[in-house]
Design a protein around this motif. Structure first.
Motif, PDB file in Angstrom:
ATOM      1  N   PHE A   1      11.866   0.932  10.258  1.00 22.99           N
ATOM      2  CA  PHE A   1      11.470   2.101   9.461  1.00 22.99           C
ATOM      3  C   PHE A   1      12.376   3.304   9.718  1.00 22.99           C
ATOM      4  O   PHE A   1      12.567   4.128   8.834  1.00 22.99           O
ATOM      5  CB  PHE A   1       9.984   2.439   9.672  1.00 22.99           C
ATOM      6  N   ALA A   3      -8.460   2.787   5.560  1.00 18.36           N
ATOM      7  CA  ALA A   3      -7.743   2.168   4.441  1.00 18.36           C
ATOM      8  C   ALA A   3      -6.405   1.652   4.956  1.00 18.36           C
ATOM      9  O   ALA A   3      -5.831   0.709   4.424  1.00 18.36           O
ATOM     10  CB  ALA A   3      -7.526   3.185   3.327  1.00 18.36           C
ATOM     11  N   ASN A  41      -5.520  13.806  -0.703  1.00 17.08           N
ATOM     12  CA  ASN A  41      -6.587  12.876  -1.057  1.00 17.08           C
ATOM     13  C   ASN A  41      -7.590  13.535  -1.998  1.00 17.08           C
ATOM     14  O   ASN A  41      -7.839  14.724  -1.894  1.00 17.08           O
ATOM     15  CB  ASN A  41      -7.322  12.406   0.203  1.00 17.08           C
ATOM     16  N   CYS A  53       0.812  -1.216   0.000  1.00 21.39           N
ATOM     17  CA  CYS A  53       0.000   0.000   0.000  1.00 21.39           C
ATOM     18  C   CYS A  53       0.843   1.262   0.000  1.00 21.39           C
ATOM     19  O   CYS A  53       0.407   2.295  -0.478  1.00 21.39           O
ATOM     20  CB  CYS A  53      -0.907   0.037   1.231  1.00 21.39           C
ATOM     21  N   TYR A  93      -3.991  -4.183  12.975  1.00 19.19           N
ATOM     22  CA  TYR A  93      -2.666  -3.997  13.567  1.00 19.19           C
ATOM     23  C   TYR A  93      -2.732  -3.751  15.081  1.00 19.19           C
ATOM     24  O   TYR A  93      -1.708  -3.810  15.759  1.00 19.19           O
ATOM     25  CB  TYR A  93      -1.930  -2.840  12.879  1.00 19.19           C
TER      26      TYR A  93
END
Ligand code: HEC
Ligand code: HEC
Ligand code: HEC
Length: 440
Positions: free
Chosen positions: A147, A126, A161, A64, A132
């Motif tokens: 990360f 999304a 968006n 994603c 999680y």
């Protein structure tokens, strides 16, 4: 009179404004979860970073958070269709300005497990944070280490968006989040056997398998997030594609499930559709132990099937007996004996590792018969991969059978043995035949 009406309108306006302010304040309050200042409790080591890289595979973050055409890994920009418009995934590389390089561990934890972004507003689901939420503290810390220190920083600004106002107002999302996203729970020692507990953790948590395999309610949350409900992983539709149930998978052995997740194929089936990416980016990189654990967990779930296993056995035996007797056959049954029996047999069970099973096969029972018709017309073969031996190809029957015959044959397959799916018409076959011959 006029004056009275105006003061009435004014009162209403004030009331609406006050209500909106209160709703907004409540939303801000609802998002006060987690501890943005929290620090890591373990030291970052090369091993921890490596473990984080593995967990990022399990979570399929790259699928994603990477744009399709030449997108840099984890730099975001992938458009994700949603009912209110296109959402764009964000840059989660450690770039200080455009990525998450400046985030504390607490801020990362809050986004990953609780769906609250850097500025304290709720994230769109999304991002699969309801799943999680199951990730442990230790795994969240390993992901943060990876990360921050294992992923190359990429400078790439986030895309806005494409959601029209007023749907783009973000604070009402806080209510969705508070209602439907579970809070992370402290770890408790599992009561199930170790491998099943590990499998449940992977499937429900980082694997977020339910985000595609569990039906959603009108308000878009998954109807269940774990096996306490029989709708969990009971299969659904996704962009017109049939997403099968994962409960028990009675038509496959544990090893066949492991093969499928590790390679995209097993002795009975081969993957297609959106599951291909899941296997490519995520499950094919998982260790054998973890694949075995996921398979053990899925096998432990009671199948949703309304028809009991015994009824299925009896119906399968009936079809096999009729084909063996070869009396009063329908056109579909006769075509099967003449063209398919040599490899798939009267039992419809094929031969392990060589010819796939048609009795109970997903492709045969899928809501849309498109894939089945394509296989009959064109045949099928899957490339050999390192983890799995190659199987024989299946010939195509486009030249031998006309549209009506393929329709009769496919209808027999979809209703013979234990199969239960709608019949197929000659028109459906004609459309697919034309689409195939139109391709260069
Ligand atoms: C199914 C798609 C999907 C997957 C898988 C996914 N994300 Fe996300 N993620 C998103 C989207 C979309 C957003 C932006 C949400 C928004 O704008 O509200 C997001 C936002 C985030 C954010 C907040 C970033 C910001 O700038 O606000 C973080 C951190 C994040 N994701 C980390 C991860 C990690 C780590 C993984 C893997 C364990 C992961 N994501 C997997 C879709 C996904
Ligand atoms: C992005 C959506 C998506 C996600 C996430 C996803 N799947 Fe799937 N899965 C699918 C689709 C679509 C199919 C149907 C594939 C086909 O038609 O060949 C499928 C098929 C399968 C099958 C084949 C079942 C059968 O009877 O044929 C298995 C097993 C499976 N998925 C397991 C998993 C597991 C385990 C996870 C989590 C690690 C997962 N999937 C996550 C979309 C998804
Ligand atoms: C020469 C042997 C042979 C014959 C004859 C044959 N098949 Fe197959 N069939 C195979 C093999 C091998 C595969 C697996 C191909 C692959 O690797 O994807 C297969 C795959 C299939 C599949 C896909 C199964 C799945 O789970 O993905 C279907 C459906 C199917 N065959 C139906 C038929 C029908 C209907 C006929 C008769 C018209 C037929 N087959 C004739 C060998 C055969």
């Amino acid at each position: 009179m006029k004056h009275r009406k105006r003061s009435w309108l004014l009162k209403l306006l004030v009331l609406v404004l006050v209500a909106a302010c209160l709703a907004w304040l409540l939303a801000v309050w609802l998002n006060r979860v987690g501890d943005a200042q929290a620090q890591m409790s373990v030291a970052v080591t090369p091993e921890l970073i490596e473990q984080g890289a593995y967990l990022a595979r399990v979570g399929d973050c790259v699928a994603c958070h990477t744009a399709r055409e030449g997108g840099k890994a984890f730099a975001g920009g992938l458009g994700i269709a949603s009912p209110i418009g296109t959402l764009y995934s964000t840059n989660i590389t450690p770039d200080k300005r455009t990525g998450i390089g400046g985030w504390t561990y607490g801020e990362f934890e809050r986004a990953l497990r609780r769906g609250v972004g850097h500025d304290g507003s709720a994230l769109y689901p999304a991002m699969p944070y309801p799943s999680y939420a199951k990730v442990t503290d230790a795994d969240t810390q390993a992901l943060y280490a990876y990360f921050m220190q294992g992923v190359p920083a990429v400078e790439q600004a986030n895309k806005a968006n494409a959601v029209p106002w007023p749907l783009s107002i973000r604070w009402p999302l806080a209510y969705w989040r508070a209602l439907f996203a579970p809070a992370p729970t402290p770890e408790t020692p599992a009561s199930e056997p170790r491998d099943i507990a590990r499998g449940a953790y992977l499937v429900q948590g980082l694997g977020h398998c339910g985000s595609c395999h569990t039906p959603r309610a009108l308000t878009l949350q998954e109807k269940a997030l774990d096996e306490r409900s029989p709708v969990y992983l009971s299969g659904t539709q996704l962009n017109g594609w049939n997403v099968p149930a994962l409960r028990g998978l009675p038509h496959w052995s544990t090893q066949e499930l492991v093969d499928y997740l590790g390679t995209g194929r097993n002795a009975k089936a081969a993957v297609a559709g959106e599951m291909t990416d899941v296997i490519l980016h995520s499950t094919s990189h998982m260790s054998d132990t973890d694949l075995q654990a996921m398979a053990a967990y899925l096998k432990s779930l009671a199948p949703t099937d309304t028809v009991s296993g015994q009824d299925n056995e009896a119906r399968s035996a009936q079809t096999a007996a009729k084909l063996t007797a070869a009396k009063d056959l329908t056109l579909g049954e006769r075509l099967y004996l003449d063209n398919c029996n040599a490899c798939h047999f009267v039992s419809g069970r094929g031969a392990e590792q060589v010819f796939p099973r048609l009795d109970g096969a997903t492709v045969v029972n899928a809501q849309s018969p498109q894939a089945l018709i394509q296989v009959i017309l064109q045949g099928a073969s899957t490339p050999s991969t390192a983890r799995a031996p190659s199987v024989l190809p299946m010939p195509g029957f486009a030249k031998r059978l006309d549209d009506q015959e393929v329709a009769e044959l496919a209808s027999f397959l979809r209703q013979g043995w234990s199969n239960q799916a709608a019949a197929v018409s000659a028109d459906e076959v004609r459309e697919i035949r034309q689409a195939i011959s139109a391709k260069p």
